[in-house]
Every structure is written in C-alpha cells, then in structure tokens.
Design a protein around this motif. Structure first.
Motif, PDB file in Angstrom:
ATOM      1  N   THR A 189      -4.961   8.168  -2.118  1.00  0.00           N
ATOM      2  CA  THR A 189      -3.814   8.761  -2.819  1.00  0.00           C
ATOM      3  C   THR A 189      -4.106   8.897  -4.304  1.00  0.00           C
ATOM      4  OG1 THR A 189      -2.499   7.450  -1.295  1.00  0.00           O
ATOM      5  CG2 THR A 189      -1.303   8.655  -2.990  1.00  0.00           C
ATOM      6  N   TYR A 190      -4.721   7.852  -4.867  1.00  0.00           N
ATOM      7  CA  TYR A 190      -5.048   7.898  -6.292  1.00  0.00           C
ATOM      8  C   TYR A 190      -5.966   9.078  -6.572  1.00  0.00           C
ATOM      9  CZ  TYR A 190      -7.039   6.679 -10.771  1.00  0.00           C
ATOM     10  OH  TYR A 190      -7.453   6.732 -12.068  1.00  0.00           O
TER      11      TYR A 190
ATOM     12  N   THR B 161      -4.120  12.328  -6.567  1.00  0.00           N
ATOM     13  CA  THR B 161      -3.029  12.549  -7.519  1.00  0.00           C
ATOM     14  C   THR B 161      -3.422  12.354  -8.976  1.00  0.00           C
ATOM     15  OG1 THR B 161      -2.336  10.263  -7.197  1.00  0.00           O
ATOM     16  CG2 THR B 161      -1.147  11.938  -5.939  1.00  0.00           C
TER      17      THR B 161
ATOM     18  N   ASN C 192       0.467  16.075 -15.852  1.00  0.00           N
ATOM     19  CA  ASN C 192       1.886  15.813 -16.112  1.00  0.00           C
ATOM     20  C   ASN C 192       2.088  15.099 -17.432  1.00  0.00           C
ATOM     21  OD1 ASN C 192       2.861  16.887 -13.786  1.00  0.00           O
ATOM     22  ND2 ASN C 192       2.892  14.972 -12.658  1.00  0.00           N
TER      23      ASN C 192
ATOM     24  N   LEU D 180       2.364   6.700  -6.846  1.00  0.00           N
ATOM     25  CA  LEU D 180       1.419   7.689  -7.370  1.00  0.00           C
ATOM     26  C   LEU D 180       1.916   9.097  -7.080  1.00  0.00           C
ATOM     27  CD1 LEU D 180      -1.927   5.974  -6.329  1.00  0.00           C
ATOM     28  CD2 LEU D 180      -1.188   6.421  -8.663  1.00  0.00           C
ATOM     29  N   ALA D 181       2.421   9.299  -5.854  1.00  0.00           N
ATOM     30  CA  ALA D 181       2.886  10.635  -5.487  1.00  0.00           C
ATOM     31  C   ALA D 181       4.080  11.049  -6.345  1.00  0.00           C
ATOM     32  CB  ALA D 181       3.253  10.672  -4.008  1.00  0.00           C
TER      33      ALA D 181
ATOM     34  N   ASN E 227       4.763   9.989  -9.357  1.00  0.00           N
ATOM     35  CA  ASN E 227       4.256  10.252 -10.698  1.00  0.00           C
ATOM     36  C   ASN E 227       3.641  11.642 -10.769  1.00  0.00           C
ATOM     37  OD1 ASN E 227       3.328  10.041 -13.272  1.00  0.00           O
ATOM     38  ND2 ASN E 227       2.180   8.157 -12.972  1.00  0.00           N
TER      39      ASN E 227
ATOM     40  N   GLY F 180      -5.598  -0.652   3.841  1.00  0.00           N
ATOM     41  CA  GLY F 180      -4.572  -0.493   2.808  1.00  0.00           C
ATOM     42  C   GLY F 180      -5.164  -0.016   1.494  1.00  0.00           C
ATOM     43  N   THR F 181      -6.249  -0.666   1.082  1.00  0.00           N
ATOM     44  CA  THR F 181      -6.888  -0.290  -0.172  1.00  0.00           C
ATOM     45  C   THR F 181      -7.419   1.140  -0.095  1.00  0.00           C
ATOM     46  OG1 THR F 181      -7.603  -2.578  -0.275  1.00  0.00           O
ATOM     47  CG2 THR F 181      -8.521  -1.096  -1.910  1.00  0.00           C
TER      48      THR F 181
ATOM     49  N   THR G 244       2.609   1.736  -3.376  1.00  0.00           N
ATOM     50  CA  THR G 244       1.696   2.216  -4.404  1.00  0.00           C
ATOM     51  C   THR G 244       1.404   3.695  -4.210  1.00  0.00           C
ATOM     52  OG1 THR G 244       0.707   0.030  -4.339  1.00  0.00           O
ATOM     53  CG2 THR G 244      -0.453   1.703  -5.596  1.00  0.00           C
ATOM     54  N   ALA G 245       1.192   4.087  -2.956  1.00  0.00           N
ATOM     55  CA  ALA G 245       0.923   5.502  -2.683  1.00  0.00           C
ATOM     56  C   ALA G 245       2.135   6.357  -3.064  1.00  0.00           C
ATOM     57  CB  ALA G 245       0.576   5.693  -1.208  1.00  0.00           C
TER      58      ALA G 245
ATOM     59  N   SER H  20       0.836  -1.202   0.000  1.00  0.00           N
ATOM     60  CA  SER H  20       0.000   0.000   0.000  1.00  0.00           C
ATOM     61  C   SER H  20       0.869   1.250   0.000  1.00  0.00           C
ATOM     62  CB  SER H  20      -0.911   0.029   1.230  1.00  0.00           C
ATOM     63  OG  SER H  20      -1.636  -1.163   1.324  1.00  0.00           O
ATOM     64  N   PHE H  21       1.883   1.262   0.863  1.00  0.00           N
ATOM     65  CA  PHE H  21       2.746   2.439   0.928  1.00  0.00           C
ATOM     66  C   PHE H  21       3.483   2.650  -0.391  1.00  0.00           C
ATOM     67  CE2 PHE H  21       2.724   2.152   5.715  1.00  0.00           C
ATOM     68  CZ  PHE H  21       2.062   3.351   5.863  1.00  0.00           C
TER      69      PHE H  21
ATOM     70  N   MET I  69      -6.238   3.561   1.656  1.00  0.00           N
ATOM     71  CA  MET I  69      -5.145   4.523   1.552  1.00  0.00           C
ATOM     72  C   MET I  69      -4.714   4.710   0.097  1.00  0.00           C
ATOM     73  SD  MET I  69      -1.512   4.423   3.479  1.00  0.00           S
ATOM     74  CE  MET I  69      -0.765   3.414   2.250  1.00  0.00           C
ATOM     75  N   VAL I  70      -4.617   3.596  -0.621  1.00  0.00           N
ATOM     76  CA  VAL I  70      -4.223   3.684  -2.030  1.00  0.00           C
ATOM     77  C   VAL I  70      -5.281   4.451  -2.822  1.00  0.00           C
ATOM     78  CG1 VAL I  70      -3.827   2.349  -4.119  1.00  0.00           C
ATOM     79  CG2 VAL I  70      -2.790   1.622  -1.973  1.00  0.00           C
TER      80      VAL I  70
ATOM     81  N   ILE J   8      -1.431  13.752 -12.272  1.00  0.00           N
ATOM     82  CA  ILE J   8      -0.695  12.825 -13.134  1.00  0.00           C
ATOM     83  C   ILE J   8      -1.137  13.008 -14.586  1.00  0.00           C
ATOM     84  CG2 ILE J   8      -0.382  10.372 -13.686  1.00  0.00           C
ATOM     85  CD1 ILE J   8      -0.496   9.852 -10.638  1.00  0.00           C
TER      86      ILE J   8
END
Lengths: 230, 216
Positions: B27-28, B31, B38, A87-88, A90, B20-21, A83-84, A80-81, B23-24, B35
């Motif tokens: 973040t997605y 961002t 970019n 993304l960051a 990128n 976990g999912t 992947t985060a 998880s970390f 958090m991802v 992205i």
C-alpha cells in the motif's frame, strides 16, 4: 457455537448491541471527532471498512490460528488494515485526512474492532462475520453522524460543513447553513458537549427500548465485552 | 512435543507478520507518490493565498532555505523559508515561524513578506487555541488574520504592533486576547528578522545548493 441468524446480527449491530450506544467502545476517537457531520462520517466509514476487513480476515484464518497467538494475530491483522487505510486516505482524501489526523491510526485502539474479531469473527463463518462487521460499523457510523449533526447544528449552526473534503468540489452544495449569523454555542463544540450529546443519545435509546413492548428477552449473541474497554 | 508445538506456533505468527507487513509495504508503495503530490499541492495552495502564482516563476515548494533564530522565529529548531522569485529576482519570502506563547501551546504560522518588507499575508498552519474563542486566528473561522496584509515594520510604528488592548492597532477577540497577542508578536518578530537577514534569506550560492534545498 450455534449459527447466528442474519436478522439477529443486523439488529445487534445497528441497535441492541450498538458499539457506541450499548458497548460504549471506541470512545476516544468517537468523542473527539464528532464536532461535524463530515468528520463523523469520515471516521465512521474508515472504522466500518476496518471492521469488515478484519472480521472477514479473522474469520478466514480462524481455524489456522492457534489459541496462544490468537490475540497477537488479530492485532496484527487490524493494525495492517488500519495502516493501509490510513495511507489510502492520505492519498485520496488528503484534507479530510489532515482533519481526522491522529484518529485514523487510533482506529487500531478502537476496542470494538478487536472485540468483534475475538467475540464474533473467530467463531463464525465468513458470511456472518462480514455482515457483523458491516452492521456494527454502520451502527457506529450512524451514531457518529447523529452526534456530529447535533454538535455541528448547535455549535456552529450548519450541517455538512466542509462536505467538499469528502466529495470533492461538488460537495459544497451539501453544506446547509441552518441558522444565519449564528453566534455559535461553544459547549457543543468542546469535549463536554460530546459527552453530553452521547449521554443524551444513550438516554433516548433507553427510553425507546423501554417504551417498546417488552420483547421476549433478546438473546444477545455477544455479551457486552466489558473487559475490553480501554 | 512442546518445543515442536512452540516452533509451529512461532512460525505461524511469523508468517502472519510477513503477510501483514507485506500488505502495508505494498500500500505504501502504491500511495507514497500520490501522498507526496498531495502534500505539495496543499502547501502550494496555502502559499498561493499569499503569493499568487502570477507573481513568481520559480519552483516555490523546493526553493527553500532553513534558518534558525530562537529570538525572532520562536523556536530553536531550523525554520523553513520559501523564496518566491521572478526572472531570478527576489519577490517575497515566506517564513514559517512559531508563536511560542499561544493560550494553549505553540501556534505555527506562515508569514509572507515582500522583498520591500511589506506583508503579503499571514496564515495559521496549526494551533491548539480554544474553539470559538482563540481559533478566530484561523482564516476558516474569521478574516482577522487578513488584517496584516500590507503592513510593514514602519506601518504601523513599533507601538502600533500590538493588540488594541495593549495600545496597538490590531483587534483582540472577545474573550481571547492572548492568542492574537501571540500572533501579532510573532509576525512583528518575523518582520524584524526579515529586515536584518533579507540578503541571506534570498541567497543562492551554488556551493550551498544542497543545504539550501534541504526541506528539513
């Protein structure tokens, strides 16, 4: 487990149990991206951040996780970390991300991270785990940058080329052209150069260790986790 | 007892999976816009090295069409073509062909061709050529790729569209002939494709807007 002292943790991470020079973990990304200083630094910092976050998290949840699901939970935390972070990166360091490419997600498979989670963070409090993750990451980054500098200098005669990818346009001045009109030394850039360079660094470390006065045998807090190599 | 123990353990694992999912996903969500911006900017930057912003006034990254030609574009997959226009008139097309016969796999190219068939520029997007030898096709490593600028199908003639070793006008590299040979051939093929399909490449049927704008 007895409480480990901070100086021992720090010395282990930076030198006596260095992930790259002693544990020899995480070789795949390590050898692949160290053709320049900036690439090495980029991967090193990303790995360090992952190590710190995963160590702290694993330490926080160490009493809640049952032994049977310990490994899956650690993998989940690390993945998880990473992947985060991917993304960051990128989003904020897009061009560096493009260069490091596949090696950022591959941090997940860097065994030094799960090795620290399993061998250290799952048995220690948050403070020591944080320091352990930080110094292990710093030790790893240090070797990445050193090897990157060796290969970049030999391979293309520069240092800190493409520093702008990490530090923005202001980074251009960091780039040092050491040899003008340098023809380049291909071997240093290609994978064999990475192996030779790493071998050289390990040898230098061993020489230094041997020349120092034989210390009272350093108590290795963590045995080198030979079983976790991939 | 064992069942209960297993249940608790499973629930625990599930909770960690959800955290976990989550958090991802968070973040997605924070961002993905950046992205996309970019990627668009990176694309624009590389397109602008060949077709300067002053030369066109349309939305280059989204004015695209996809075409397929195994023979001329090096792949049987659809290839994106960016169209530059000014005041609605076609200025240039930027093809994204593949040189299938690099020394080490395929070489992805950007080939910008002016409406009248002259090359505005060629760039390598990705390759796996040998560092220090074949990778001189990369504009960061050498200016070789800029040598295509201004050439067209008639200039040089067909025999000239080879590396020097094969009797053409384009340099090969010391120790690497296969890579530049592959690039020269791919650029030549792109020119031929452009010549025979020019009007189709710039087409903007209203009823085909959906497919024409499909970035895939």
């Amino acid at each position: 487990m007895t409480q480990v002292s901070y100086p021992t943790i720090i010395r282990d991470g930076l030198w006596s149990n260095n992930p790259a020079l002693v544990q020899i973990l995480g070789l795949c990304p390590f050898l692949a991206v160290t053709n320049t200083v900036i690439n090495g630094l980029g991967l090193g910092l990303a790995t360090m951040l992952t190590l710190v976050l995963s160590n702290v998290t694993v330490s926080l949840i160490r009493n809640a996780v049952r032994p049977e699901i310990r490994i899956p939970v650690f993998v989940l935390v690390i993945a998880s970390f990473v992947t985060a972070i991917e993304l960051a990166m990128n989003a904020f360091f897009h061009e560096l991300y493009n260069i490091l490419g596949i090696f950022i997600p591959l941090i997940v498979t860097n065994c030094s991270i799960i090795a620290r989670a399993e061998a250290f963070a799952s048995k220690n409090a948050v403070g020591p785990s944080f320091v352990d993750g930080f110094t292990m990451g710093l030790g790893f980054t240090g070797v990445l940058v050193t090897l990157g500098a060796m290969r970049e200098l030999l391979g293309q005669g520069t240092l800190f080329a493409h520093a702008n990818l990490m530090f923005g346009e202001a980074g251009h001045w960091l780039t040092i052209t050491v040899f003008d009109n340098y023809e380049g030394f291909l071997l240093a850039v290609l994978p064999p150069g990475a192996f030779l360079g790493l071998g050289l660094l390990i040898a230098i470390k061993n020489v230094i260790d041997a020349r120092r006065k034989p210390e009272p045998a350093t108590v290795q807090t963590m045995p080198v986790d030979a079983g976790a190599t991939a | 007892m064992i069942i209960r123990h297993m249940m608790v353990t499973a629930v625990l694992l599930g909770i960690f999976a959800i955290i976990g999912t989550g958090m991802v996903a968070y973040t997605y969500d924070r961002t993905d816009e950046r992205i996309a911006v970019n990627e668009r900017e990176a694309l624009l930057r590389s397109l602008h090295t060949m077709v300067p912003p002053a030369m066109y006034d349309n939305d280059l990254p989204s004015d695209t069409i996809t075409v397929t030609s195994k023979e001329f574009l090096g792949t049987n997959k659809p290839v994106t073509v960016y169209r530059a226009r000014k005041d609605g008139k076609p200025v240039a097309a930027i093809l994204t062909p593949i040189a299938p016969d690099g020394y080490n796999g395929t070489i992805k190219l950007l080939v910008a061709i002016g409406y009248h068939g002259n090359i505005f520029g060629v760039r390598v997007i990705s390759h796996h050529e040998t560092p220090g030898l074949g990778d001189a096709v990369d504009v960061d490593k050498s200016d070789w790729i800029k040598g295509f600028h201004g050439h067209s199908l008639g200039s040089p003639d067909e025999l000239g569209w080879h590396v020097k070793r094969d009797g053409g006008i384009f340099d090969q590299f010391t120790g690497a002939t296969i890579t530049p040979r592959a690039v020269v051939k791919a650029v030549y093929n792109s020119l031929q494709y452009f010549k025979s399909h020019r009007d189709e490449l710039f087409i903007t049927h209203k009823d085909s807007t959906d497919t024409a704008h499909d970035p895939g």
